[in-house]
Scaffold this motif. Structure first.
Motif, PDB file in Angstrom:
ATOM      1  N   ARG A   1      20.536  28.844  41.893  1.00 34.52           N
ATOM      2  CA  ARG A   1      20.080  29.996  42.673  1.00 34.52           C
ATOM      3  C   ARG A   1      21.258  30.837  43.132  1.00 34.52           C
ATOM      4  NH1 ARG A   1      16.385  27.241  45.613  1.00 34.52           N
ATOM      5  NH2 ARG A   1      17.902  26.855  47.275  1.00 34.52           N
ATOM      6  N   GLU A   2      22.306  30.165  43.610  1.00 36.60           N
ATOM      7  CA  GLU A   2      23.524  30.867  44.035  1.00 36.60           C
ATOM      8  C   GLU A   2      24.132  31.644  42.884  1.00 36.60           C
ATOM      9  OE1 GLU A   2      25.360  27.825  47.157  1.00 36.60           O
ATOM     10  OE2 GLU A   2      26.872  28.720  45.839  1.00 36.60           O
ATOM     11  N   ALA A   3      24.191  30.964  41.724  1.00 34.32           N
ATOM     12  CA  ALA A   3      24.767  31.606  40.539  1.00 34.32           C
ATOM     13  C   ALA A   3      23.968  32.857  40.189  1.00 34.32           C
ATOM     14  CB  ALA A   3      24.799  30.637  39.371  1.00 34.32           C
ATOM     15  N   ARG A   4      22.644  32.753  40.257  1.00 36.37           N
ATOM     16  CA  ARG A   4      21.790  33.917  39.939  1.00 36.37           C
ATOM     17  C   ARG A   4      22.070  35.058  40.897  1.00 36.37           C
ATOM     18  NH1 ARG A   4      17.720  30.080  38.759  1.00 36.37           N
ATOM     19  NH2 ARG A   4      16.806  30.253  40.834  1.00 36.37           N
ATOM     20  N   GLU A   5      22.234  34.731  42.185  1.00 39.44           N
ATOM     21  CA  GLU A   5      22.519  35.778  43.188  1.00 39.44           C
ATOM     22  C   GLU A   5      23.831  36.474  42.882  1.00 39.44           C
ATOM     23  OE1 GLU A   5      20.371  33.450  46.822  1.00 39.44           O
ATOM     24  OE2 GLU A   5      22.482  33.961  47.093  1.00 39.44           O
ATOM     25  N   HIS A   6      24.862  35.680  42.566  1.00 41.99           N
ATOM     26  CA  HIS A   6      26.172  36.276  42.285  1.00 41.99           C
ATOM     27  C   HIS A   6      26.137  37.102  41.006  1.00 41.99           C
ATOM     28  CE1 HIS A   6      27.734  34.277  45.648  1.00 41.99           C
ATOM     29  NE2 HIS A   6      27.834  33.079  45.127  1.00 41.99           N
ATOM     30  N   LEU A   7      25.351  36.652  40.032  1.00 41.23           N
ATOM     31  CA  LEU A   7      25.246  37.416  38.784  1.00 41.23           C
ATOM     32  C   LEU A   7      24.535  38.740  39.045  1.00 41.23           C
ATOM     33  CD1 LEU A   7      24.443  34.473  36.360  1.00 41.23           C
ATOM     34  CD2 LEU A   7      26.520  35.858  36.369  1.00 41.23           C
ATOM     35  N   LYS A   8      23.566  38.699  39.938  1.00 43.61           N
ATOM     36  CA  LYS A   8      22.861  39.935  40.295  1.00 43.61           C
ATOM     37  C   LYS A   8      23.830  40.914  40.963  1.00 43.61           C
ATOM     38  CE  LYS A   8      19.408  42.712  40.866  1.00 43.61           C
ATOM     39  NZ  LYS A   8      19.053  43.536  39.700  1.00 43.61           N
ATOM     40  N   THR A   9      24.696  40.385  41.842  1.00 41.39           N
ATOM     41  CA  THR A   9      25.717  41.217  42.488  1.00 41.39           C
ATOM     42  C   THR A   9      26.676  41.767  41.437  1.00 41.39           C
ATOM     43  OG1 THR A   9      25.602  39.842  44.462  1.00 41.39           O
ATOM     44  CG2 THR A   9      27.516  41.263  44.242  1.00 41.39           C
ATOM     45  N   LEU A  10      27.065  40.910  40.511  1.00 39.39           N
ATOM     46  CA  LEU A  10      27.986  41.316  39.445  1.00 39.39           C
ATOM     47  C   LEU A  10      27.420  42.500  38.671  1.00 39.39           C
ATOM     48  CD1 LEU A  10      30.620  40.662  37.922  1.00 39.39           C
ATOM     49  CD2 LEU A  10      29.308  39.094  36.499  1.00 39.39           C
ATOM     50  N   GLU A  11      26.112  42.488  38.473  1.00 36.33           N
ATOM     51  CA  GLU A  11      25.469  43.570  37.735  1.00 36.33           C
ATOM     52  C   GLU A  11      25.740  44.921  38.386  1.00 36.33           C
ATOM     53  OE1 GLU A  11      21.233  43.883  35.589  1.00 36.33           O
ATOM     54  OE2 GLU A  11      21.118  44.195  37.762  1.00 36.33           O
ATOM     55  N   SER A  12      25.823  44.935  39.717  1.00 41.03           N
ATOM     56  CA  SER A  12      26.061  46.207  40.410  1.00 41.03           C
ATOM     57  C   SER A  12      27.439  46.778  40.068  1.00 41.03           C
ATOM     58  CB  SER A  12      25.898  46.041  41.923  1.00 41.03           C
ATOM     59  OG  SER A  12      26.939  45.235  42.445  1.00 41.03           O
ATOM     60  N   GLY A  13      28.338  45.906  39.637  1.00 40.25           N
ATOM     61  CA  GLY A  13      29.670  46.366  39.241  1.00 40.25           C
ATOM     62  C   GLY A  13      29.654  47.204  37.974  1.00 40.25           C
ATOM     63  N   LEU A  14      28.609  47.034  37.185  1.00 33.82           N
ATOM     64  CA  LEU A  14      28.483  47.826  35.956  1.00 33.82           C
ATOM     65  C   LEU A  14      28.208  49.286  36.286  1.00 33.82           C
ATOM     66  CD1 LEU A  14      26.421  45.422  33.683  1.00 33.82           C
ATOM     67  CD2 LEU A  14      28.679  46.329  33.166  1.00 33.82           C
ATOM     68  N   ASP A  15      27.613  49.489  37.479  1.00 35.53           N
ATOM     69  CA  ASP A  15      27.375  50.856  37.936  1.00 35.53           C
ATOM     70  C   ASP A  15      26.569  51.655  36.907  1.00 35.53           C
ATOM     71  OD1 ASP A  15      29.559  53.481  39.253  1.00 35.53           O
ATOM     72  OD2 ASP A  15      27.706  52.587  40.017  1.00 35.53           O
ATOM     73  N   GLY A  16      25.629  50.986  36.265  1.00 34.48           N
ATOM     74  CA  GLY A  16      24.773  51.663  35.297  1.00 34.48           C
ATOM     75  C   GLY A  16      25.410  51.893  33.933  1.00 34.48           C
ATOM     76  N   LYS A  17      26.673  51.489  33.761  1.00 28.30           N
ATOM     77  CA  LYS A  17      27.349  51.761  32.483  1.00 28.30           C
ATOM     78  C   LYS A  17      27.203  50.570  31.530  1.00 28.30           C
ATOM     79  CE  LYS A  17      30.815  54.659  34.665  1.00 28.30           C
ATOM     80  NZ  LYS A  17      31.216  53.849  35.824  1.00 28.30           N
ATOM     81  N   ARG A  18      27.660  50.818  30.303  1.00 25.82           N
ATOM     82  CA  ARG A  18      27.508  49.776  29.285  1.00 25.82           C
ATOM     83  C   ARG A  18      28.401  48.568  29.566  1.00 25.82           C
ATOM     84  NH1 ARG A  18      27.882  50.827  22.914  1.00 25.82           N
ATOM     85  NH2 ARG A  18      29.832  51.810  23.489  1.00 25.82           N
ATOM     86  N   CYS A  19      29.650  48.867  29.996  1.00 27.29           N
ATOM     87  CA  CYS A  19      30.512  47.738  30.355  1.00 27.29           C
ATOM     88  C   CYS A  19      31.337  48.093  31.587  1.00 27.29           C
ATOM     89  CB  CYS A  19      31.388  47.281  29.180  1.00 27.29           C
ATOM     90  SG  CYS A  19      32.190  48.598  28.284  1.00 27.29           S
ATOM     91  N   PHE A  20      32.052  47.103  32.111  1.00 30.11           N
ATOM     92  CA  PHE A  20      32.799  47.298  33.346  1.00 30.11           C
ATOM     93  C   PHE A  20      33.884  48.358  33.172  1.00 30.11           C
ATOM     94  CE2 PHE A  20      30.863  44.210  36.063  1.00 30.11           C
ATOM     95  CZ  PHE A  20      30.328  43.281  35.189  1.00 30.11           C
TER      96      PHE A  20
END
Lengths: 224, 220
Positions: free
Chosen positions: A126-145
């Protein structure tokens, strides 16, 4: 391109060594690779990284550099073509932030998945899923970081794409939720298809077995 | 440079905020500062600017937020290049980043383990802190500062954490100077610098803050 005496001490299953191999490949740098036996570390490794005694260690012109993110920055500064970090200082700060976020938050959660069982395993997942969800926000809608193409943060984070799929299969848990994290799921597909990023990913079945063995060893220690 | 361009969200005793203040002072950058009440209500700007970690410092430059102090110091160095904080050669910069990372991973937590524990646990924590300082002495070598002759990046990352040593020494009943004289000499050298002396809070006040934290944690 001649590497002027570049050598990398690594380990096949280390995501941190993987980062460095991908970076060297992206820059087209030739180097000698030395696979370390972590149960019997070479004198070169012990001398090259006396503080942590860990891989990866980059040896260049007789000097040693350790800590994978430090090595990435070093590579980017010595070989300036195909830059990994963006030019703008704010974007550089963002790239560094996300690379560090993965190490500080995702790594412990993913390690927790390996070392825990039962309810504790569910908690780690569950923790890992939460952090991955946060990580997704780093993409800022783009294809990659890195924006439209792979950059510093992608190189630092790409191993997650592989490891997450591997842990899902090995331990029958869900980490990536296609519906809940569509952008991250798309980034994972993109990265796993990239010829440079996937070149040094460890053999899948070997990694699954290695991780399962590791879990058996670690959970046996805990229950004894 | 307009003062409103640069805003620091701050907490007075935080050594991580001190890092940013020292860096800005070294560069002669004017900025505004806003104290956050981290025990009470956190401001809306604070929560919006650092939603992930919800920690200080946060630096806002032209409204763009940045967090994580080591990251911020690098940003400051890259945005206002003079005088440089990082050394010029790639290898020396790698060494600097290595030591900054080592300090970030180890030093503050080791200190925390000293004031948060007693007895055997505290003895082990003291030993760990001394070991960390000995590694740092190795990194310093015979140089005046971590980067060589000039005060720079690693010094800025490290020196604010020594501001808490007086508190660790009182609770742990030991003296850093006796165990690590070279490190103590480096500390004195940095404290003689204006940007450092003007930024760091009085160690006695830090000690009182840590005493309060101990009570909050139920440690006597």
């Amino acid at each position: 391109m001649a590497g002027e005496g570049v050598k990398l001490l690594g380990y096949w299953a280390s995501p941190f060594a993987l980062r460095v191999r991908s970076a060297l490949k992206l820059k087209g740098i030739e180097y000698e690779y030395q696979e370390e036996d972590l149960g019997n570390k070479s004198p070169l490794l012990l001398q090259g990284n006396p503080v942590y005694k860990k891989v990866p260690v980059l040896l260049h012109n007789g000097k040693s550099i350790s800590e994978s993110l430090v090595i990435l920055e070093y590579i980017d500064e010595v070989w300036k073509h195909n830059p990994l970090l963006p030019e703008d200082p704010y974007e550089r700060a963002r790239s560094r932030f996300w690379a560090k976020f993965v190490d500080e938050k995702c790594v412990p959660a993913l390690v927790g998945v390996i070392t825990k069982v039962g309810e504790e395993l569910e908690k780690s997942a569950r923790e890992a899923r939460e952090h991955l969800k946060t990580l997704e926000s780093g993409l800022d809608g783009k294809r990659c970081f890195g924006g439209t193409k792979i950059g510093f943060a992608d190189v630092a984070i790409a191993w997650i794409a592989y490891w997450v799929r591997m842990e899902q299969e090995a331990f029958k848990i869900q980490l990536i939720d296609q519906q809940n994290m569509p952008l991250l799921a798309a980034w994972i597909d993109y990265v796993l298809e990239d010829p440079v990023m996937k070149e040094f990913m460890p053999p899948y079945d070997k990694l699954v077995k290695h991780t399962r063995d590791l879990r058996e060893k670690l959970t046996a220690v805990v229950s004894n | 440079m307009a003062k409103e361009d640069v805003l620091l969200l701050d907490f007075w005793v935080s050594p991580f905020c001190s890092r940013v203040k020292i860096a800005l002072a070294e560069k002669g950058v004017a900025y505004q500062q806003r104290g956050e009440d981290i025990f009470g209500g956190k401001s809306e700007l604070f929560l919006k600017s650092n939603p992930i970690y919800q920690k200080v410092p946060v630096l806002l430059h032209d409204g763009k937020p940045m967090c994580e102090s080591t990251n911020i110091v690098q940003y400051i160095d890259e945005t206002w290049p003079s005088p440089p904080l990082l050394p010029s050669s790639a290898y020396d910069r790698a060494r600097a980043r290595f030591w900054a990372d080592f300090i970030d991973k180890k030093l503050f937590d080791a200190g925390g383990n000293i004031w948060k524990t007693k007895g055997e646990d505290q003895a082990a924590a003291k030993k760990e802190l001394i070991q960390i300082l000995k590694y740092l002495e190795g990194g310093l070598g015979d140089k005046d500062y971590f980067g060589g002759d000039s005060f720079g990046f690693v010094d800025i990352i490290a020196i604010p954490l020594t501001n808490w040593f007086f508190a660790y020494e009182k609770f742990g009943n030991f003296k850093v100077e006796e165990e690590c004289p070279k490190f103590a000499a480096w500390t004195k050298r940095c404290l003689g610098r204006e940007s450092v002396a003007k930024t760091l809070p009085d160690p006695q006040q830090v000690f009182e803050f840590v005493s309060m934290m101990r009570k909050m944690h139920g440690i006597e």
